[in-house]
Design an enzyme around this catalytic site. Structure first.
Site, short mmCIF file in Angstrom:
data_model
loop_
_atom_site.label_atom_id
_atom_site.label_comp_id
_atom_site.label_asym_id
_atom_site.label_seq_id
_atom_site.Cartn_x
_atom_site.Cartn_y
_atom_site.Cartn_z
N GLY A 229 27.06 9.70 47.31
CA GLY A 229 26.36 10.67 48.13
C GLY A 229 25.30 10.00 48.98
CG ASP A 340 20.02 17.20 47.89
OD1 ASP A 340 20.48 18.21 48.46
OD2 ASP A 340 20.65 16.14 47.78
NE ARG A 344 24.61 18.06 47.72
CZ ARG A 344 24.34 19.12 48.45
NH1 ARG A 344 25.16 20.16 48.45
NH2 ARG A 344 23.24 19.17 49.19
CG ASN A 345 22.20 16.99 43.70
OD1 ASN A 345 22.95 16.04 43.49
ND2 ASN A 345 21.60 17.19 44.87
CG ASP A 358 20.55 13.26 41.99
OD1 ASP A 358 20.42 12.37 41.14
OD2 ASP A 358 21.54 13.40 42.70
#
Length: 478
Positions: A229, A340, A344-345, A358
């Site tokens: 990413g 963020d 996806r995180n 993250d």
């Protein structure tokens, strides 16, 4: 006799000079003794290879012997023994002292520690997981060139001086001489009753680290690439060839070094059941590793799109978004901005356990990498308008992203704003457009999502307020 000893044992010239003073001494005996001692005690061996990252640092190979010129905090100033004999900085944790009087003994054993004093040795031995019978050897803090054996005996630590004979042999008791400290330790592990202190196991190194999170790169093995990413790559890896971990890699030239230490220090202080736990970092050399726990089912985005996602119930959806909300409430209380937040995180483990990953890492990237001008690296469709316009991140911009993540959950991982490019999304948001209610989302939850997307940050709820309202909805359904 004098000529015989001087010829065959010239390493002890300072002793022979004291017994048989030279007729015309040209150098002070004390100066010779000091110089000889300096040469032996300042020889170090590289435990790991290290690649210089600047002109101030020195590239070394594992097993290479160097001269240590001075201590420089977390580093030492070292000089090579061969070639052009260049010098430079090397991480202190990457080398071990390799010279003793006589120059024939290399200290690379797990029981040897470069602790500065008896007090440090005692603190180390008395710290978990060390226990009765743990032992270590360290340089003597009272007699340069000598060593000490420290042994934990129940609730106290006993110290033994390891002396060096004129012939370079080592001893604790005068009648028992050994060619090396390793042989001495082996003997007393078996015959520990002679010193009335058992030597059962070497002291555990992890309990004594200037920074226990910093680990040598050699301890980690990259096994399987899981993804990539904006930050770098994510790998499934092994720690010491046995423990499965997740390893996120960064290139040095992608990291904003001024923020790196501050952000990683923040990660070390965070602990919550819905946050990925930091295990270790490896910041010496490239790429940089950030090592965390490994979640068996991967990212929430992948999980929702997979077979298991299609079997989730309304209660499951609420359980997922509540867990992420709880984690964000904790980050909010610690004044940590994620920057963020997206499916996806968020990572998924067994029994639908969800953990945020993250958090805070967006700050680690150089500004020009994470900007609108660099191929749209910012995740536009998850980002609050004030960030896109003014670059202002806050918990209020995180709550906007959280609303988008909730949309992803109810849409089984489908991306938001389908059919629109980034420019169209930005233009529509300015005109007041908001994502429609997913079919599987209740009106009450959608109302909360719309609160996350208020144009003015001050009008959006805090995570604490959001979770209170979400909990109330859950209770009303049950």
């Amino acid at each position: 006799m004098e000529s015989f000893l001087r010829e065959r044992l010239n390493c002890l010239n300072c002793l022979w000079d004291k017994i048989w003073p030279p007729e015309n001494p040209v150098v002070n005996v004390n100066t010779i003794s000091s110089t000889v001692q300096h040469i032996y005690t300042d020889l170090v061996t590289a435990l790991y290879s290290f690649d210089a990252r600047s002109t101030d640092e020195l590239t070394i190979e594992e097993g290479e012997e160097l001269y240590k010129l001075s201590d420089e905090g977390e580093y030492i100033l070292a000089r090579k023994q061969t070639g052009s004999m260049e010098s430079g900085l090397v991480p202190a944790s990457y080398v071990a002292q390799s010279g003793l009087p006589g120059g024939h003994y290399t200290i690379q054993d797990p029981w040897y520690f470069e602790v500065a004093s008896r007090t440090d040795a005692e603190r180390l031995l008395m710290s978990p997981p060390n226990a009765h019978g743990s032992f270590l050897v360290h340089p003597s803090d009272s007699t340069p060139g000598q060593y000490s054996l420290a042994v934990r005996n129940k609730d106290k630590v006993t110290h033994f001086c390891i002396s060096v004979s004129a012939r370079g042999e080592f001893y604790i008791q005068n009648e028992k001489l050994f060619a090396s400290i390793k042989e001495l330790i082996s003997f007393y592990k078996v015959n520990w009753k002679l010193v009335k202190s058992p030597l059962f196991q070497s002291c555990v190194w992890v309990a004594y680290q200037r920074d226990q999170w910093e680990r040598p790169r050699i301890e980690f093995k990259l096994v399987k690439k899981l993804g990539a990413g904006n930050f770098g790559e994510v790998w499934e890896g092994l720690w010491n060839n046995k423990d499965k971990v997740a390893i996120k890699t960064f290139k040095q030239d992608h990291i904003n070094e001024s923020d790196f230490k501050k952000e990683v220090d923040a990660l070390k202080s965070l602990c919550h059941k819905n946050l990925i736990q930091l295990y270790a970092v490896c910041t010496v050399g490239e790429p940089v590793y950030i090592v965390t726990e490994l979640m068996s089912k991967g990212s929430l985005q992948q999980f929702l799109r997979g077979n298991e996602g299609h079997h989730l119930t309304a209660a499951n959806f609420m359980h997922i978004i509540s867990q992420v909300g709880d984690g964000m409430v904790y980050l909010e209380s610690k004044h940590v901005v994620h920057r963020d937040l997206a499916a996806r995180n968020v990572l998924v483990g067994e029994k639908l356990v969800c953990k945020i990953a993250d958090f805070g890492l967006a700050r680690l990237l150089k500004d020009d990498l994470y900007s609108l001008q660099c191929n749209m690296k910012i995740p536009i469709k998850w980002t609050a308008p004030e960030v896109l316009t003014y670059g202002k991140y806050s918990t209020k911009s995180d709550i906007w992203s959280y609303g988008i993540m909730i949309y992803e959950v109810f849409m089984l991982g489908q991306p938001p704003y389908q059919g629109m490019n980034n420019q169209e999304v930005m233009a529509k948001l300015t005109l007041g457009y908001r994502l429609p209610k997913p079919d599987q989302c209740s009106p009450d939850v959608y109302k909360l999502m719309l609160e996350c997307w208020q144009e003015k940050p001050s009008q959006r709820p805090s995570f604490y307020e959001f979770v209170l309202k979400l909990t109330a909805i859950q209770h009303s359904v049950q």
